[in-house]
Design a protein around this motif. Structure first.
Motif, PDB file in Angstrom:
ATOM      1  N   ARG A  28       0.806  -1.216   0.000  1.00 11.82           N
ATOM      2  CA  ARG A  28       0.000   0.000   0.000  1.00 11.82           C
ATOM      3  C   ARG A  28       0.841   1.269   0.000  1.00 11.82           C
ATOM      4  N   PHE A  29       2.028   1.196  -0.546  1.00 14.33           N
ATOM      5  CA  PHE A  29       2.944   2.338  -0.528  1.00 14.33           C
ATOM      6  C   PHE A  29       2.242   3.607  -0.981  1.00 14.33           C
ATOM      7  N   LYS A  30       1.491   3.545  -2.076  1.00 16.76           N
ATOM      8  CA  LYS A  30       0.913   4.758  -2.660  1.00 16.76           C
ATOM      9  C   LYS A  30      -0.154   5.395  -1.774  1.00 16.76           C
ATOM     10  N   ASP A  31      -0.665   4.636  -0.821  1.00 12.52           N
ATOM     11  CA  ASP A  31      -1.724   5.144   0.054  1.00 12.52           C
ATOM     12  C   ASP A  31      -1.187   5.787   1.332  1.00 12.52           C
ATOM     13  N   LEU A  32       0.121   5.714   1.526  1.00 15.44           N
ATOM     14  CA  LEU A  32       0.706   6.205   2.771  1.00 15.44           C
ATOM     15  C   LEU A  32       1.530   7.476   2.564  1.00 15.44           C
ATOM     16  N   ASP A  33       1.772   8.132   3.666  1.00 16.22           N
ATOM     17  CA  ASP A  33       2.508   9.395   3.678  1.00 16.22           C
ATOM     18  C   ASP A  33       3.976   9.116   3.999  1.00 16.22           C
ATOM     19  N   TRP A  34       4.881   9.709   3.206  1.00 20.72           N
ATOM     20  CA  TRP A  34       6.296   9.423   3.381  1.00 20.72           C
ATOM     21  C   TRP A  34       7.111  10.701   3.530  1.00 20.72           C
ATOM     22  N   GLY A  35       8.230  10.567   4.185  1.00 23.66           N
ATOM     23  CA  GLY A  35       9.055  11.743   4.379  1.00 23.66           C
ATOM     24  C   GLY A  35      10.484  11.385   4.700  1.00 23.66           C
ATOM     25  N   TRP A  36      11.224  12.386   5.150  1.00 25.75           N
ATOM     26  CA  TRP A  36      12.635  12.229   5.483  1.00 25.75           C
ATOM     27  C   TRP A  36      12.944  12.878   6.828  1.00 25.75           C
ATOM     28  N   TYR A  37      13.907  12.286   7.506  1.00 25.45           N
ATOM     29  CA  TYR A  37      14.485  12.936   8.668  1.00 25.45           C
ATOM     30  C   TYR A  37      15.985  12.711   8.618  1.00 25.45           C
ATOM     31  N   ARG A  38      16.710  13.380   9.470  1.00 24.61           N
ATOM     32  CA  ARG A  38      18.160  13.231   9.481  1.00 24.61           C
ATOM     33  C   ARG A  38      18.689  13.237  10.900  1.00 24.61           C
ATOM     34  N   GLN A  39      19.893  12.746  11.040  1.00 29.99           N
ATOM     35  CA  GLN A  39      20.549  12.767  12.339  1.00 29.99           C
ATOM     36  C   GLN A  39      22.028  13.057  12.149  1.00 29.99           C
ATOM     37  N   ALA A  40      22.453  14.164  12.686  1.00 31.02           N
ATOM     38  CA  ALA A  40      23.863  14.517  12.673  1.00 31.02           C
ATOM     39  C   ALA A  40      24.564  13.868  13.856  1.00 31.02           C
ATOM     40  N   ALA A  41      25.841  13.646  13.718  1.00 34.92           N
ATOM     41  CA  ALA A  41      26.610  12.989  14.769  1.00 34.92           C
ATOM     42  C   ALA A  41      26.480  13.749  16.088  1.00 34.92           C
ATOM     43  N   GLU A  46      16.171  14.907  13.499  1.00 31.22           N
ATOM     44  CA  GLU A  46      15.505  16.135  13.072  1.00 31.22           C
ATOM     45  C   GLU A  46      14.617  15.834  11.869  1.00 31.22           C
ATOM     46  N   GLY A  47      13.344  16.124  11.989  1.00 33.05           N
ATOM     47  CA  GLY A  47      12.447  15.943  10.862  1.00 33.05           C
ATOM     48  C   GLY A  47      12.745  16.938   9.759  1.00 33.05           C
ATOM     49  N   ILE A  48      12.509  16.522   8.513  1.00 32.16           N
ATOM     50  CA  ILE A  48      12.765  17.400   7.368  1.00 32.16           C
ATOM     51  C   ILE A  48      11.469  17.748   6.659  1.00 32.16           C
ATOM     52  N   VAL A  49      10.827  16.770   6.066  1.00 32.07           N
ATOM     53  CA  VAL A  49       9.674  17.057   5.217  1.00 32.07           C
ATOM     54  C   VAL A  49       8.831  15.799   5.047  1.00 32.07           C
ATOM     55  N   CYS A  50       7.537  16.009   4.792  1.00 31.60           N
ATOM     56  CA  CYS A  50       6.614  14.923   4.483  1.00 31.60           C
ATOM     57  C   CYS A  50       5.869  15.224   3.182  1.00 31.60           C
ATOM     58  N   LEU A  51       5.541  14.162   2.464  1.00 34.12           N
ATOM     59  CA  LEU A  51       4.701  14.244   1.271  1.00 34.12           C
ATOM     60  C   LEU A  51       3.589  13.229   1.436  1.00 34.12           C
ATOM     61  N   THR A  52       2.351  13.720   1.523  1.00 34.09           N
ATOM     62  CA  THR A  52       1.252  12.806   1.759  1.00 34.09           C
ATOM     63  C   THR A  52       0.845  12.078   0.474  1.00 34.09           C
ATOM     64  N   ALA A  53       0.006  11.078   0.660  1.00 33.42           N
ATOM     65  CA  ALA A  53      -0.490  10.323  -0.492  1.00 33.42           C
ATOM     66  C   ALA A  53      -1.289  11.210  -1.445  1.00 33.42           C
ATOM     67  N   THR A  54      -1.844  12.278  -0.919  1.00 32.63           N
ATOM     68  CA  THR A  54      -2.664  13.183  -1.734  1.00 32.63           C
ATOM     69  C   THR A  54      -1.871  14.375  -2.253  1.00 32.63           C
ATOM     70  N   GLY A  55      -0.570  14.423  -1.967  1.00 31.53           N
ATOM     71  CA  GLY A  55       0.267  15.461  -2.537  1.00 31.53           C
ATOM     72  C   GLY A  55       0.557  16.659  -1.650  1.00 31.53           C
ATOM     73  N   THR A  56       0.132  16.625  -0.410  1.00 32.67           N
ATOM     74  CA  THR A  56       0.433  17.733   0.514  1.00 32.67           C
ATOM     75  C   THR A  56       1.869  17.625   1.013  1.00 32.67           C
ATOM     76  N   VAL A  57       2.588  18.738   0.961  1.00 29.43           N
ATOM     77  CA  VAL A  57       3.966  18.791   1.439  1.00 29.43           C
ATOM     78  C   VAL A  57       4.021  19.611   2.722  1.00 29.43           C
ATOM     79  N   THR A  58       4.653  19.054   3.738  1.00 28.93           N
ATOM     80  CA  THR A  58       4.808  19.755   5.013  1.00 28.93           C
ATOM     81  C   THR A  58       6.266  19.702   5.420  1.00 28.93           C
ATOM     82  N   TYR A  59       6.874  20.857   5.660  1.00 33.01           N
ATOM     83  CA  TYR A  59       8.246  20.928   6.152  1.00 33.01           C
ATOM     84  C   TYR A  59       8.237  21.010   7.672  1.00 33.01           C
ATOM     85  N   SER A  60       9.182  20.316   8.280  1.00 32.23           N
ATOM     86  CA  SER A  60       9.250  20.315   9.740  1.00 32.23           C
ATOM     87  C   SER A  60       9.840  21.619  10.275  1.00 32.23           C
ATOM     88  N   SER A  61      10.648  22.302   9.451  1.00 28.83           N
ATOM     89  CA  SER A  61      11.173  23.591   9.878  1.00 28.83           C
ATOM     90  C   SER A  61      11.394  24.456   8.645  1.00 28.83           C
TER      91      SER A  61
END
Length: 123
Positions: A28-41, A46-61
């Protein structure tokens, strides 16, 4: 669910990279919301961004808004992160993950499902 992140590299400040994340074990990949986070040493995740299944983009900062762009290829179960105008403070291991709705928007869940990919930005 497993993820394989790739595309990280050593780049100079001001450079660009495009990260990829192949997701497996999730029909069900296409039905779920995906994003990225990162971790520095030595730092917190730290959250970066999400892209929902419907195309909404949300930045964490706001610090990454305008420099980082997320996209997805549902047919190939892949999520991308285009990073432009990279800065030394962007140096970290980057992970893709699922996103969840909180009271004020979508945020990446800090679930490490893959090895991540190292991005190093030199000054």
């Amino acid at each position: 669910i497993q993820t394989v992140e790739s595309g990280g590299d050593l780049v100079q400040a001001g450079g660009s990279l495009k990260l990829s994340c192949k997701v497996s074990g999730l029909p069900r990949f296409k039905d779920l919301d995906w994003g990225w986070y990162r971790q520095a040493a030595g730092k917190e995740r730290e959250g970066i961004v999400c892209l929902t299944a419907t195309g909404t983009v949300t930045y964490s900062s706001d610090s990454m808004k305008g420099r980082f762009t997320i996209s997805r290829d549902n047919a190939n179960h892949t999520v991308y992160l285009q990073m432009d105008n990279l800065k030394p403070e962007d140096t970290a291991v980057y992970y893709c993950t699922d996103c969840a709705w909180y009271s004020d928007g979508y945020y990446p869940e800090f679930n490490q499902r893959g090895p991540g990919t190292q991005v190093t930005v030199s000054s």
